[in-house]
Design a protein around this motif. Structure first.
Motif, mmCIF file in Angstrom:
data_model
loop_
_atom_site.group_PDB
_atom_site.id
_atom_site.type_symbol
_atom_site.label_atom_id
_atom_site.label_comp_id
_atom_site.label_asym_id
_atom_site.label_seq_id
_atom_site.Cartn_x
_atom_site.Cartn_y
_atom_site.Cartn_z
ATOM 1 N N VAL A 54 1.175 -1.346 0.374
ATOM 2 C CA VAL A 54 0.493 0.176 0.032
ATOM 3 C C VAL A 54 1.073 1.484 -0.031
ATOM 4 N N ARG A 55 1.879 1.189 0.991
ATOM 5 C CA ARG A 55 2.942 2.080 0.741
ATOM 6 C C ARG A 55 3.774 2.579 -0.410
ATOM 7 N N ASN A 56 4.156 1.524 -1.303
ATOM 8 C CA ASN A 56 4.537 1.789 -2.483
ATOM 9 C C ASN A 56 3.797 2.020 -3.688
ATOM 10 N N GLN A 57 2.052 1.100 -3.579
ATOM 11 C CA GLN A 57 1.739 1.482 -4.532
ATOM 12 C C GLN A 57 -0.272 2.460 -3.935
ATOM 13 N N PRO A 58 0.121 3.364 -3.672
ATOM 14 C CA PRO A 58 -1.198 4.221 -3.082
ATOM 15 C C PRO A 58 -1.878 4.171 -4.474
ATOM 16 N N ARG A 59 -2.028 4.489 -5.805
ATOM 17 C CA ARG A 59 -2.986 4.328 -6.891
ATOM 18 C C ARG A 59 -4.076 2.698 -6.934
ATOM 19 N N LEU A 60 -2.701 1.810 -6.915
ATOM 20 C CA LEU A 60 -3.892 1.257 -7.093
ATOM 21 C C LEU A 60 -4.566 0.253 -5.584
ATOM 22 N N ALA A 61 -3.740 0.507 -4.806
ATOM 23 C CA ALA A 61 -4.615 0.686 -3.465
ATOM 24 C C ALA A 61 -6.206 1.689 -3.578
ATOM 25 N N ARG A 62 -6.017 2.409 -4.163
ATOM 26 C CA ARG A 62 -7.316 3.382 -3.574
ATOM 27 C C ARG A 62 -8.420 2.688 -5.144
ATOM 28 N N MET A 63 -7.619 2.386 -6.590
ATOM 29 C CA MET A 63 -8.710 1.695 -7.350
ATOM 30 C C MET A 63 -9.674 0.275 -6.933
ATOM 31 N N ILE A 64 -8.880 -0.103 -6.560
ATOM 32 C CA ILE A 64 -9.533 -1.114 -5.246
ATOM 33 C C ILE A 64 -10.763 -0.532 -5.018
ATOM 34 N N LYS A 65 -10.704 0.320 -4.075
ATOM 35 C CA LYS A 65 -11.624 1.014 -2.857
ATOM 36 C C LYS A 65 -12.404 1.473 -3.612
ATOM 37 N N GLU A 66 -12.057 2.175 -4.727
ATOM 38 C CA GLU A 66 -12.657 2.963 -5.755
ATOM 39 C C GLU A 66 -14.008 2.271 -6.050
ATOM 40 N N GLU A 67 -13.184 0.637 -6.773
ATOM 41 C CA GLU A 67 -14.732 -0.226 -6.678
ATOM 42 C C GLU A 67 -15.393 -0.832 -6.395
ATOM 43 N N GLY A 68 -15.327 -0.657 -5.151
ATOM 44 C CA GLY A 68 -16.362 -0.932 -3.920
ATOM 45 C C GLY A 68 -16.207 -2.135 -3.538
ATOM 46 N N HIS A 69 -15.051 -2.810 -3.401
ATOM 47 C CA HIS A 69 -13.888 -3.458 -2.962
ATOM 48 C C HIS A 69 -13.950 -3.539 -0.924
ATOM 49 N N GLU A 70 -14.011 -4.796 -0.703
ATOM 50 C CA GLU A 70 -14.014 -4.290 1.562
ATOM 51 C C GLU A 70 -11.744 -4.407 1.164
ATOM 52 N N ILE A 71 -11.823 -4.513 2.263
ATOM 53 C CA ILE A 71 -10.159 -4.277 2.018
ATOM 54 C C ILE A 71 -10.100 -4.737 3.901
ATOM 55 N N GLY A 72 -8.859 -6.090 3.547
ATOM 56 C CA GLY A 72 -8.249 -6.518 4.775
ATOM 57 C C GLY A 72 -7.472 -6.669 4.967
ATOM 58 N N ASN A 73 -6.569 -6.472 5.987
ATOM 59 C CA ASN A 73 -5.694 -6.344 6.378
ATOM 60 C C ASN A 73 -4.571 -7.739 6.183
ATOM 61 N N HIS A 74 -3.270 -7.907 5.293
ATOM 62 C CA HIS A 74 -2.122 -8.485 5.153
ATOM 63 C C HIS A 74 -1.100 -8.438 5.955
ATOM 64 N N ALA A 75 -0.412 -8.009 6.899
ATOM 65 C CA ALA A 75 0.783 -7.760 7.285
ATOM 66 C C ALA A 75 1.334 -7.326 6.121
ATOM 67 N N TYR A 76 2.407 -6.017 7.117
ATOM 68 C CA TYR A 76 3.282 -5.572 6.088
ATOM 69 C C TYR A 76 3.833 -5.557 5.495
ATOM 70 N N SER A 77 4.933 -7.138 6.155
ATOM 71 C CA SER A 77 5.652 -6.926 5.039
ATOM 72 C C SER A 77 5.980 -8.667 4.631
ATOM 73 N N HIS A 78 5.156 -9.732 4.874
ATOM 74 C CA HIS A 78 4.316 -10.456 4.053
ATOM 75 C C HIS A 78 5.831 -11.829 5.170
ATOM 76 N N PRO A 79 5.619 -11.478 6.592
ATOM 77 C CA PRO A 79 5.968 -12.250 6.815
ATOM 78 C C PRO A 79 5.337 -13.770 7.322
ATOM 79 N N ASP A 80 6.146 -14.821 8.544
ATOM 80 C CA ASP A 80 6.021 -15.614 8.742
ATOM 81 C C ASP A 80 5.705 -15.632 10.390
ATOM 82 N N MET A 81 4.088 -15.333 10.279
ATOM 83 C CA MET A 81 3.520 -14.723 11.805
ATOM 84 C C MET A 81 3.545 -15.389 12.813
ATOM 85 N N ALA A 82 3.633 -17.166 12.283
ATOM 86 C CA ALA A 82 3.202 -17.531 13.633
ATOM 87 C C ALA A 82 5.442 -18.113 14.666
#
Length: 345
Positions: free
Chosen positions: A172-200
């Motif tokens: 999101v930080r690097n691709q704010p325009r694409l992130a806004r495009m997703i929201k503007e299309e009416g889709h729901e936004i979820g959290n996928h962590a910040y750096s794609h880590p192994d959360m466990a």
């Protein structure tokens, strides 16, 4: 001879008397006869109030669908509840009294909320929605694949489908325009962590940082507060679930995986997904070429199975899905206690 003559005179007299009496009777108008006929037919078809009520109560035994409470299953963990659909006896009775008879299409149904909803459960992951709900949810995880996002968004828009896009915070930080495009299309936004880590494998502090940092960048960029979190690669533990819950997010995973990141043959991927679809399924995908090429076929074949498609929130909530309902978010609908006439009406 005399007796025979007397008998003939007697019979003739009777005929004269009968003819005179018939002439004296008033002529019955045709419309009066028709009215008597209609009233007779009504008397034959009208049912007593007691008969109507008995038939409504009998219909309750066959048609009532009680609400289903949310539970924590030994295998599937959290399973959301589902609104019941019960006959409203009083409203149905009043509806039929006006017509004077029982008719199934005049039954009035009421949606009834379960006593336990998924928000009432202790922190737990969710893999699927309630199996009684003829709906599936799209889980689209985004941390790369920018070149395929426009095609996927266009297909979703053409098919009038809303999905949940789980966004990596650094993306999101690097691709704010694409992130806004997703929201503007009416889709729901979820959290996928910040750096794609192994959360466990993270410490509690690191888990919290990954989730909070992602929520902050999503809020700053999209003015959204995610309600759902999905762990990268599906790796998590109970501590992850509890920290997400402390941050007002529910943890969701999936029951059907496209495995699109392995770049499978598109047709083979579509067949595998569709053959494993079930009511309440959560379907995982990413912005890849196979998904961009096959998501339209996936949508069409899911609908052919009589299932709706929507966001995670719309799939997980307790609201019933009516057969005629379109695949749109139902988040603005009431919480239950809704009234419906029979579907035939």
């Amino acid at each position: 001879m005399f007796k025979s003559r007397f008998l003939q005179l007697f019979i003739g007299l009777i005929v004269i008397i009968v003819g005179f009496s018939a002439w004296q009777l008033p002529h019955m108008p045709d419309d009066t006869v028709d009215t008597w006929t209609e009233e007779a037919e009504i008397l034959q078809t009208e049912e007593s109030g007691e008969d109507i009520r008995e038939q409504i109560e009998k219909a309750q035994e066959e048609l009532d669908e009680p609400p289903v409470d949310a539970v924590i299953d030994d295998v599937w963990k959290g399973i959301p509840g589902y609104n019941g659909r019960l006959i409203d006896v009083r409203a149905s009775y009043e509806n039929m009294q006006e017509q004077g008879h029982y008719a199934e299409e005049l039954l009035v149904f009421q949606d009834v909320s379960p006593e336990v909803e998924y928000e009432d459960l202790p922190p737990t992951p969710f893999y699927k929605a309630n199996p009684n709900k003829p709906m599936v949810g799209f889980v689209i995880n985004v941390a790369w694949g920018n070149e395929h996002l426009p095609d996927i968004l266009n297909e979703l828009n053409e098919q009038e489908v809303r999905a949940t896009f789980f966004l990596d915070g650094s993306w999101v930080r690097n691709q704010p325009r694409l992130a806004r495009m997703i929201k503007e299309e009416g889709h729901e936004i979820g959290n996928h962590a910040y750096s794609h880590p192994d959360m466990a494998a993270l410490s509690p502090e690191e888990i919290r940082s990954e989730l909070e940092d992602t929520n902050e960048i999503i809020d700053a960029t999209l003015n959204e507060q995610p309600e759902w979190f999905t762990p990268p690669s599906g790796s998590f533990n109970q501590e992850v679930v509890e920290i997400a819950h402390e941050l007002d997010m529910y943890t969701v995973l999936w029951t059907v995986d496209t495995i699109d990141w392995k770049n499978p043959d598109t047709n083979a991927m579509v067949d595998r997904v569709v053959n494993n679809i079930h009511p309440g399924a959560m379907i995982l995908m990413h912005p890849t070429q196979p998904t961009a090429e096959g998501i339209g076929d996936i949508i069409e074949q899911i609908r052919e199975q009589g299932l709706e498609i929507g966001t995670i929130s719309s799939a997980m909530d307790e609201n019933r899905v009516a057969p005629s309902q379109t695949t749109e978010d139902n988040e603005d609908e009431g919480e239950g206690d809704k009234f419906w006439y029979n579907e035939e009406n």
